[in-house]
Design an enzyme around this catalytic site. Structure first.
Site, mmCIF file in Angstrom:
data_model
loop_
_atom_site.group_PDB
_atom_site.id
_atom_site.type_symbol
_atom_site.label_atom_id
_atom_site.label_comp_id
_atom_site.label_asym_id
_atom_site.label_seq_id
_atom_site.Cartn_x
_atom_site.Cartn_y
_atom_site.Cartn_z
ATOM 1 N N GLY A 54 18.943 8.562 -35.297
ATOM 2 C CA GLY A 54 18.419 9.388 -34.207
ATOM 3 C C GLY A 54 19.173 9.152 -32.917
ATOM 4 O O GLY A 54 19.320 10.060 -32.085
ATOM 5 N N ALA A 55 19.669 7.933 -32.750
ATOM 6 C CA ALA A 55 20.395 7.618 -31.518
ATOM 7 C C ALA A 55 21.687 8.430 -31.411
ATOM 8 O O ALA A 55 22.139 8.747 -30.316
ATOM 9 C CB ALA A 55 20.681 6.127 -31.449
ATOM 10 N N GLY A 84 0.816 -1.213 0.000
ATOM 11 C CA GLY A 84 0.000 0.000 0.000
ATOM 12 C C GLY A 84 0.845 1.257 0.000
ATOM 13 O O GLY A 84 1.765 1.425 -0.813
ATOM 14 N N GLY A 85 0.541 2.161 0.955
ATOM 15 C CA GLY A 85 1.263 3.432 1.032
ATOM 16 C C GLY A 85 2.754 3.234 1.208
ATOM 17 O O GLY A 85 3.558 4.089 0.805
#
Ligand code: HXC
Length: 512
Positions: free
Chosen positions: A408-409, A169-170
């Site tokens: 692009g790399a 949970g938290g």
């Protein structure tokens, strides 16, 4: 001894024993240390100063008024690691399973506020069943107070979480908002809901380990960065790791990267690097070797080594000062950029930039990974994270292209165009839109195999080198591999006074 002093000692002892000897025994039987034993390993001997030892919960429901344990399940305060100040909290599983009550949360918030005020890191040792169920919304409010501080502290002081027990949970969301998470194998778990709830809702049967154990989170999900065999190994690693971290994002008050004296010569020559790149362009080599031979004394702390191993991230030192390293790894998927490696490196680059840690990037990348799996899972958005992170970073950036820098790399990996300060290439570098064969098959489609072979050789001769990029000033210098450490050390010295600011904005909008 006067009775008042005796009373103090009695109260202290009651706090120290937490949930009692039986529960401490159960903790030990699971191979886990107690909250206080953990702090003894983490901090310099005798340096821990505890606060709020007598804080008690304020719950009167479900018989809680009769179960009051001083300290309320968390040990908080400050200490030092190799002489440097750190604020800490350590949850005590022997007290209501380390669950978080309103007062427990207030104790954590108090040390977080102090850490931010003075500019010192926060380390949380988490061992908690989440919100204290008996307190209801009061404990949820307590968690939100902690979350709020996690967000405010982010980029101001480094935050490190060690997960040392079942965290539900938290108890997982606060660590998730911190900078780095270490887990312990076989005794720590992180999940929003445990196996029982999973079974009820989705009918899946899964063990705690498979759902949220250290291996799951350091390989599959990347929620956690590093996994260790036991509590002691994790805590000692946290000490080593802490030594790399700046105290805060402020250069004053002891912020800025720490310095550690080294006997390693700044201009050490590594002849063996001249033969690191194999003769064949498709043969891999281990990029770790270059990193280890570059940093002081071969000391490199790798983050997320088991996740997206096609990119390496971690900290080393040059001339005693912390440097962040990002490097493509040709040994894994040929070093390609994909969704996971882009996200991993982007977050690392942003941490370095937030805390003024210079970034050294070693490039050997064939491009982005093609395919429907990548495209449909959003490689465009995730790849853009790394592009964005490098583009916005204002810290000193030194790049060394060892072999491939395609497409692009090439742009993404701290290129000159993204304000790279010093962009070096080894003579073996190939900086092009793509590999020669692929390029020729596109621009000379339909030609005979002989013509393709001829054109491929021509393309290679033209582009499979660093000199076209160097002739345009995109590469500042073509360097000898053996002098890489010397060049980087010199570069970092020169860049120490770098001052670069992005245009004013409230904050940016990185593609999340
Ligand atoms: C109060 C708790 C507790 C909790 C454990 N205990 N969790 N007390 N609140 N959340 C107590 C138990 O009653 C027990 O008390 C002791 O801690 C040890 O627990 P065990 O169950 O015996 O230990 P173990 O078998 O190791 O299991 C640990 C566990 C399990 C996996 C953590 O206790 C568990 O599932 N707890 C509940 C987890 C949970 O649902 N938490 C709430 C999440 S909601 P005694 O007296 O016997 O020693 C949440 C909301 C915030 O956190 C969301 C924010 C985004």
């Amino acid at each position: 001894m006067s009775s008042t002093i005796e009373e103090l000692e009695r109260r202290r002892e009651a706090a120290r024993v937490g949930g009692g000897l039986k529960r401490i025994g159960a903790q030990h039987a699971k191979g886990k240390l107690t909250a206080r034993e953990r702090l003894d390993v983490l901090l310099d001997e005798g340096s821990f100063e505890e606060l709020d030892m007598y804080v008690e919960h304020n719950c009167v429901d479900f018989g809680m008024q009769d179960q009051v344990i001083p300290g309320d399940g968390v040990v908080t305060g400050s200490g030092t690691i190799n002489g440097r100040l750190v604020f800490v909290f350590s949850q005590d599983f022997t007290v209501f399973g380390g669950s978080l009550s309103e007062r427990h949360a207030q104790k954590i918030c108090k040390v977080m506020d102090s850490a931010m005020k003075v500019g010192a890191p926060i380390i949380g040792l988490n061992d908690s069943g989440g919100a204290r169920i008996q307190e209801g919304v009061a404990s949820l409010g307590g968690y939100a107070e902690v979350f709020q501080r996690n967000a405010l502290a982010s980029g101001v002081v480094p935050q490190l979480s060690l997960i040392m027990g079942p965290c539900a949970g938290g108890a997982v969301y606060s660590p998730a908002m911190t900078d780095f998470i270490f887990m312990v194998k076989d005794s720590s778990y992180m999940f929003v809901t445990g196996p029982d709830v999973v079974k009820t809702v989705t009918n899946e049967v899964v063990t705690q380990e498979a759902l949220g154990g250290a291996v799951t989170h350091t390989t599959k999900t990347s929620v956690a960065d590093n996994a260790f065999e036991n509590d002691i190994e994790a805590l000692l690693a946290a000490r080593d790791f802490f030594d790399f971290l700046p105290a805060s994002n402020r250069a004053m008050n002891g912020g800025g990267v720490p310095e550690r004296p080294t006997a390693d010569e700044w201009d050490r020559i590594e002849e063996s690097l001249d033969t690191l790149i194999p003769a064949s362009a498709n043969q891999p080599y281990d990029m770790h070797e270059l990193i280890r031979k570059t940093v002081d004394e071969g000391d490199f702390f790798e983050t997320q080594p088991a996740h997206a191993a096609n990119i390496i991230t971690g900290f080393g030192r040059i001339e005693g000062r912390t440097v962040g390293f990002v490097a493509n790894q040709p040994m894994v998927l040929a070093g390609v950029l994909d969704i996971n490696s882009s996200k991993k490196a982007a977050r690392f680059v942003r941490f370095c930039d937030a805390f003024e840690i210079p970034i050294v990037t070693f490039v050997d990348v064939p491009g982005f990974l093609p395919g429907t799996a990548q495209e449909h899972n959003g490689i465009i958005k995730h790849g853009a994270k790394l592009l964005f992170a490098y583009a916005e970073a204002t810290v000193p950036k030194i790049t060394v292209i060892t072999r491939k820098a395609y497409g692009g790399a090439y742009d993404v990996m701290a290129s000159k165009h993204l304000r790279g300060d010093l962009n070096y290439a080894w003579p073996t570098a190939e900086i092009a839109v793509m590999g020669a064969k692929g390029a020729v098959e596109i621009i000379f489609r339909g030609k005979t195999p002989e013509e393709i072979a001829e054109r491929t050789a021509e393309y290679e001769a033209r582009f499979a080198n660093p000199f076209v990029a160097a002739s345009k000033g995109f590469i500042d210098e073509v360097i000898q591999p053996h002098s890489t450490r010397r060049r980087i050390a010199l570069g970092l010295r020169k860049l120490r006074g770098k001052a670069l600011e992005n245009p004013w904005k409230k904050h940016d909008n990185i593609p999340l």
